[in-house]
Motif scaffolding. Structure first.
Motif, PDB file in Angstrom:
ATOM      1  N   GLU A 212       0.826  -1.207   0.000  1.00 28.75           N
ATOM      2  CA  GLU A 212       0.000   0.000   0.000  1.00 28.75           C
ATOM      3  C   GLU A 212       0.860   1.257   0.000  1.00 28.75           C
TER       4      GLU A 212
ATOM      5  N   GLU B 235       1.782   2.055  -3.556  1.00 31.97           N
ATOM      6  CA  GLU B 235       0.657   2.547  -4.344  1.00 31.97           C
ATOM      7  C   GLU B 235       0.324   3.992  -3.989  1.00 31.97           C
ATOM      8  N   LYS B 236       0.409   4.318  -2.705  1.00 32.14           N
ATOM      9  CA  LYS B 236       0.139   5.699  -2.299  1.00 32.14           C
ATOM     10  C   LYS B 236       1.246   6.638  -2.773  1.00 32.14           C
TER      11      LYS B 236
ATOM     12  N   PRO C  51       0.361   0.089  -8.344  1.00 33.17           N
ATOM     13  CA  PRO C  51       0.933  -0.989  -7.535  1.00 33.17           C
ATOM     14  C   PRO C  51       2.270  -1.498  -8.052  1.00 33.17           C
TER      15      PRO C  51
END
Length: 410
Positions: A95, A98-99, A104
């Motif tokens: 995560e 992805e942030k 991803p």
């Protein structure tokens, strides 16, 4: 030529770069014919890493959702000392990736990515995929490019506005350009890649679980080699890739090499890692060939992408990603300059060349660091220990956070 003829795109090779190119050109409403010499598309190699700069493009082309069910989002890239198995550094993914980078980070079996790309291609009416067909050469004139395609032993001429060579490190299109226009030829790098895929439930899989995890990419560092391990196929298997110096073997995706080369390179490693290597055999050796950066385009309507243009060592884990970036950006720039294709090709090459050069330098730096020994290895470990995970991730912003630059026509 008629308008439909001038927009015809011919692509040589239906590997990852070629399939992405077909989708990217079709997205910009170009008719595409994709020629693949194999009668059935079969993925060479095993696992691959897809960083956010690549998955961002796959998402735009409606491929990512097809791949996700069979891919894995690793939680981190973990660097370990191969002698002591001590963790040296950890780059957070999952995560966090992805942030940070907007897409991803995935690991997947190459066959799963190719299947996702093939499914997307099959749904595009503007793409014709012809298998058992090899582009053997081409001719150019001021109005068009004519590709010579061999099908069932017979040569056929196919006219197009642009010929895209995505036919890999042993590209027949680049071979002609090397003979006639001074383009680069592929050369053996002096490195061998040793690959094996083991099931999670096998003895080798269980041995890996003792020294690694199935939710991360683990890289074991040693002066004589390095090994990268990560899960594929929804975690049911583990992809192992080790890299050593070696003698040139048969040209092709894989060949036979003396396993003693790998054993000798691993001398002095932790007993658990040596056991994993023994249980994972037999290993398949892949000769690593590279292509020096010279020229990638002809103004008359020929472009090389991916390994055909700039095959590189895998030490930055960016071979597939660079082919994906090449393909997507080429389609957009050709579309953005419909009345001046030579300009579109020139801008594409001028923009891509510094990017690829920077990736090549990162790969060389990685290899130097991962194979360090003596005082250099000690210094490396101290630097890694002192650098927070956040800083390690920030060092990759230029690579993973890349997005295609918009070119404004003047």
């Amino acid at each position: 030529m008629t308008e439909i003829r001038s927009r015809q795109i011919v692509i040589a090779g239906a590997g990852i770069a070629g399939l992405v190119a077909a989708l990217a050109f079709a997205e910009r409403d170009f008719p595409v014919t994709l020629f693949e010499q194999a009668r059935q598309l079969e993925a060479a190699g095993a696992g691959l890493q897809l960083s956010p700069n690549a998955t961002r493009i796959l998402r735009r082309l409606s491929v990512l959702d097809r791949l996700l069910p069979n891919a894995i989002r690793p939680r981190a890239v973990v660097l370990k000392d191969a002698r002591s198995l001590r963790e040296l550094a950890r780059v957070p993914l999952g995560e966090t990736a992805e942030k940070r980078w907007g897409a991803p980070y995935l690991v997947a079996h190459r066959a799963d990515l190719q299947a996702a790309l093939k499914a997307a291609v099959a749904e595009r009416p503007g793409i014709a995929l012809v298998t058992g067909a090899r582009v053997t050469g081409f001719a150019v004139d001021p109005q068009s490019v004519t590709a010579t395609v061999e099908i069932d032993g017979k040569a056929t001429d196919v006219a197009c506005g642009l010929l895209v060579a995505a036919d890999g490190v042993w590209s027949s299109v680049r071979a002609q350009l090397a003979r006639t226009a001074g383009f680069a030829v592929s050369r053996f790098s002096g490195e061998l890649a040793w690959r094996a895929t083991v099931t999670a439930q096998s003895a080798a899989g269980q041995a890996f679980m003792q020294i690694g995890t199935t939710d991360s990419v683990t890289t074991f560092l040693h002066p004589g080699f390095h090994m990268v391990a990560y899960p594929v196929s929804t975690g049911s298997a583990v992809n192992l890739a080790a890299f050593t110096k070696g003698e040139r073997i048969a040209e092709g995706w894989s060949g036979h090499a003396d396993p003693a080369i790998l054993s000798a390179a691993m001398r002095g490693t932790a007993a658990a890692l040596a056991e994993l290597a023994a249980l994972a055999g037999p290993w398949t050796a892949f000769p690593i060939h590279t292509v020096a950066q010279r020229r990638w385009t002809m103004a008359e309507g020929v472009a090389l992408i991916g390994d055909a243009a700039h095959a590189m060592t895998p030490f930055a884990a960016q071979g597939a990603a660079m082919g994906i970036e090449d393909a997507a950006m080429l389609a957009n720039l050709v579309a953005d300059f419909p009345g001046d294709p030579a300009r579109g090709l020139a801008i594409w090459e001028n923009l891509r060349r510094p990017r690829v050069e920077k990736v090549l330098k990162r790969g060389a730096l990685n290899r130097l660091a991962w194979h360090a020994w003596g005082p250099v290895a000690i210094a490396r470990n101290l630097v890694l220990a002192a650098r927070p995970a956040e800083k390690l991730a920030a060092d990759l912003d230029w690579l993973y956070g890349w997005e295609e630059r918009k070119v404004v026509r003047r």
